[in-house]
Design a protein around this motif. Structure first.
Motif, PDB file in Angstrom:
ATOM      1  N   ILE A  61       0.843  -1.202   0.000  1.00  0.00           N
ATOM      2  CA  ILE A  61       0.000   0.000   0.000  1.00  0.00           C
ATOM      3  C   ILE A  61       0.879   1.255   0.000  1.00  0.00           C
ATOM      4  CG2 ILE A  61      -1.644   1.364   1.352  1.00  0.00           C
ATOM      5  CD1 ILE A  61      -2.870  -1.351   2.276  1.00  0.00           C
ATOM      6  N   LEU A  62       1.875   1.280   0.888  1.00  0.00           N
ATOM      7  CA  LEU A  62       2.739   2.470   0.995  1.00  0.00           C
ATOM      8  C   LEU A  62       3.592   2.692  -0.242  1.00  0.00           C
ATOM      9  CD1 LEU A  62       3.824   2.144   4.722  1.00  0.00           C
ATOM     10  CD2 LEU A  62       2.251   3.830   3.742  1.00  0.00           C
ATOM     11  N   ALA A  63       3.896   1.626  -0.975  1.00  0.00           N
ATOM     12  CA  ALA A  63       4.757   1.746  -2.158  1.00  0.00           C
ATOM     13  C   ALA A  63       3.978   2.042  -3.437  1.00  0.00           C
ATOM     14  CB  ALA A  63       5.564   0.462  -2.339  1.00  0.00           C
ATOM     15  N   ASP A  64       2.666   1.992  -3.393  1.00  0.00           N
ATOM     16  CA  ASP A  64       1.867   2.171  -4.606  1.00  0.00           C
ATOM     17  C   ASP A  64       1.989   3.604  -5.123  1.00  0.00           C
ATOM     18  OD1 ASP A  64      -0.114   2.495  -6.574  1.00  0.00           O
ATOM     19  OD2 ASP A  64      -1.473   1.111  -5.574  1.00  0.00           O
ATOM     20  N   PRO A  65       2.585   3.805  -6.281  1.00  0.00           N
ATOM     21  CA  PRO A  65       2.795   5.160  -6.795  1.00  0.00           C
ATOM     22  C   PRO A  65       1.518   5.813  -7.327  1.00  0.00           C
ATOM     23  CG  PRO A  65       3.574   3.562  -8.388  1.00  0.00           C
ATOM     24  CD  PRO A  65       3.155   2.791  -7.165  1.00  0.00           C
ATOM     25  N   THR A  66       0.461   5.029  -7.496  1.00  0.00           N
ATOM     26  CA  THR A  66      -0.780   5.598  -8.028  1.00  0.00           C
ATOM     27  C   THR A  66      -1.649   6.218  -6.950  1.00  0.00           C
ATOM     28  OG1 THR A  66      -2.006   3.510  -7.854  1.00  0.00           O
ATOM     29  CG2 THR A  66      -0.797   3.912  -9.918  1.00  0.00           C
ATOM     30  N   LEU A  67      -1.279   6.028  -5.680  1.00  0.00           N
ATOM     31  CA  LEU A  67      -2.042   6.597  -4.570  1.00  0.00           C
ATOM     32  C   LEU A  67      -1.282   7.768  -3.965  1.00  0.00           C
ATOM     33  CD1 LEU A  67      -3.070   3.307  -2.689  1.00  0.00           C
ATOM     34  CD2 LEU A  67      -4.429   4.615  -4.322  1.00  0.00           C
ATOM     35  N   ASN A  68      -2.038   8.811  -3.570  1.00  0.00           N
ATOM     36  CA  ASN A  68      -1.368   9.895  -2.853  1.00  0.00           C
ATOM     37  C   ASN A  68      -1.306   9.520  -1.368  1.00  0.00           C
ATOM     38  OD1 ASN A  68      -3.761  10.755  -1.466  1.00  0.00           O
ATOM     39  ND2 ASN A  68      -4.366  11.987  -3.236  1.00  0.00           N
ATOM     40  N   GLU A  69      -0.606  10.311  -0.569  1.00  0.00           N
ATOM     41  CA  GLU A  69      -0.382   9.948   0.830  1.00  0.00           C
ATOM     42  C   GLU A  69      -1.684   9.871   1.624  1.00  0.00           C
ATOM     43  OE1 GLU A  69       2.389   8.703   2.030  1.00  0.00           O
ATOM     44  OE2 GLU A  69       3.132   8.957  -0.001  1.00  0.00           O
ATOM     45  N   ARG A  70      -2.629  10.757   1.365  1.00  0.00           N
ATOM     46  CA  ARG A  70      -3.913  10.707   2.070  1.00  0.00           C
ATOM     47  C   ARG A  70      -4.635   9.410   1.756  1.00  0.00           C
ATOM     48  NH1 ARG A  70      -8.887  11.171   0.986  1.00  0.00           N
ATOM     49  NH2 ARG A  70      -8.570  11.856  -1.142  1.00  0.00           N
ATOM     50  N   GLN A  71      -4.629   9.013   0.487  1.00  0.00           N
ATOM     51  CA  GLN A  71      -5.284   7.767   0.086  1.00  0.00           C
ATOM     52  C   GLN A  71      -4.606   6.564   0.728  1.00  0.00           C
ATOM     53  OE1 GLN A  71      -4.816   8.468  -4.103  1.00  0.00           O
ATOM     54  NE2 GLN A  71      -6.952   9.119  -4.366  1.00  0.00           N
ATOM     55  N   LYS A  72      -3.278   6.590   0.803  1.00  0.00           N
ATOM     56  CA  LYS A  72      -2.558   5.490   1.453  1.00  0.00           C
ATOM     57  C   LYS A  72      -2.966   5.386   2.920  1.00  0.00           C
ATOM     58  CE  LYS A  72       1.473   5.812  -1.560  1.00  0.00           C
ATOM     59  NZ  LYS A  72       2.909   6.141  -1.659  1.00  0.00           N
ATOM     60  N   GLN A  73      -3.076   6.537   3.596  1.00  0.00           N
ATOM     61  CA  GLN A  73      -3.472   6.530   5.003  1.00  0.00           C
ATOM     62  C   GLN A  73      -4.878   5.955   5.174  1.00  0.00           C
ATOM     63  OE1 GLN A  73      -1.954   7.278   8.020  1.00  0.00           O
ATOM     64  NE2 GLN A  73      -0.259   6.928   6.613  1.00  0.00           N
ATOM     65  N   VAL A  74      -5.782   6.339   4.299  1.00  0.00           N
ATOM     66  CA  VAL A  74      -7.155   5.827   4.374  1.00  0.00           C
ATOM     67  C   VAL A  74      -7.165   4.316   4.142  1.00  0.00           C
ATOM     68  CG1 VAL A  74      -9.427   5.882   3.254  1.00  0.00           C
ATOM     69  CG2 VAL A  74      -8.229   8.019   3.764  1.00  0.00           C
ATOM     70  N   MET A  75      -6.403   3.850   3.153  1.00  0.00           N
ATOM     71  CA  MET A  75      -6.322   2.411   2.887  1.00  0.00           C
ATOM     72  C   MET A  75      -5.795   1.661   4.110  1.00  0.00           C
ATOM     73  SD  MET A  75      -7.339   1.484  -0.174  1.00  0.00           S
ATOM     74  CE  MET A  75      -6.467  -0.049  -0.443  1.00  0.00           C
ATOM     75  N   LEU A  76      -4.759   2.198   4.737  1.00  0.00           N
ATOM     76  CA  LEU A  76      -4.196   1.550   5.922  1.00  0.00           C
ATOM     77  C   LEU A  76      -5.191   1.543   7.081  1.00  0.00           C
ATOM     78  CD1 LEU A  76      -0.515   2.861   5.834  1.00  0.00           C
ATOM     79  CD2 LEU A  76      -1.318   0.537   5.359  1.00  0.00           C
ATOM     80  N   GLN A  77      -5.942   2.623   7.230  1.00  0.00           N
ATOM     81  CA  GLN A  77      -6.943   2.671   8.296  1.00  0.00           C
ATOM     82  C   GLN A  77      -8.047   1.652   8.060  1.00  0.00           C
ATOM     83  OE1 GLN A  77      -8.077   6.788   8.268  1.00  0.00           O
ATOM     84  NE2 GLN A  77      -6.322   7.427   9.496  1.00  0.00           N
TER      85      GLN A  77
END
Length: 175
Positions: free
Chosen positions: A89-105
């Motif tokens: 999830i953290l390495a996915d270049p197609t997601l911005n940091e906010r989206q990564k945080q939401v995915m992790l949550q």
């Protein structure tokens, strides 16, 4: 002082430090910890927090998760899938940091619902890691903006719209 049961963390850290050709003092400075404290960790006299392990891992340019496993914060077998999922999830270049945080949550809420939770130390270490990544991305974005190298968006500028959201005819709107 009696040696704590921290597995072979100290030996592993010493080996990694030597492979990186760093003195104890150089690694302590790079990781932002005191020289005596790092020495005690290497000798198995102290059990560091996830935050300290994350700082040391960054200074050695190795995986913090590897150190978490060696320190007993992560169970290698049970938590490997979780760590890998988070890393993807953290390495996915197609997601911005906010989206990564939401995915992790979302991911963490499902794990919690199913009876699996991460330790507080690991959560703090991961949160700090993500926060540093976000700060680096923000700084890079600001630098690109200042230097004018930021890419232009693909969307074209559109004119007026009709009530149903479609493009208005330019000849009809110019009356």
């Amino acid at each position: 002082m009696a040696s704590l049961n921290v597995g072979n963390l100290g030996e592993y850290l010493r080996e990694q430090r030597r492979n990186a050709q760093l003195s104890l003092r150089q690694l302590a400075d790079a990781a932002g910890v005191s020289n005596p404290y790092l020495s005690q960790i290497e000798r198995g006299l102290r059990k560091p927090s996830a935050e300290v392990l994350q700082q040391v891992a960054k200074a050695l340019r190795i995986s913090a998760e590897t150190l978490y496993v060696r320190a007993g914060i992560l169970d290698a077998e049970r938590d490997r899938d979780e760590v890998e999922t988070r890393a993807v999830i953290l390495a996915d270049p197609t997601l911005n940091e906010r989206q990564k945080q939401v995915m992790l949550q979302i991911y963490e809420s499902f794990r919690k619902e199913n009876g699996f939770e991460i330790t507080p130390d690991l959560a703090r270490g991961m949160a700090q890691n993500v926060t540093q990544d976000m700060a680096q991305d923000e700084a890079q974005g600001m630098a690109e903006h200042i230097s004018g190298t930021q890419q232009a968006p693909d969307t074209a500028v559109r004119g007026p719209r009709t009530a149903d959201g479609s493009d208005a005819d330019p000849q009809q709107t110019a009356s």
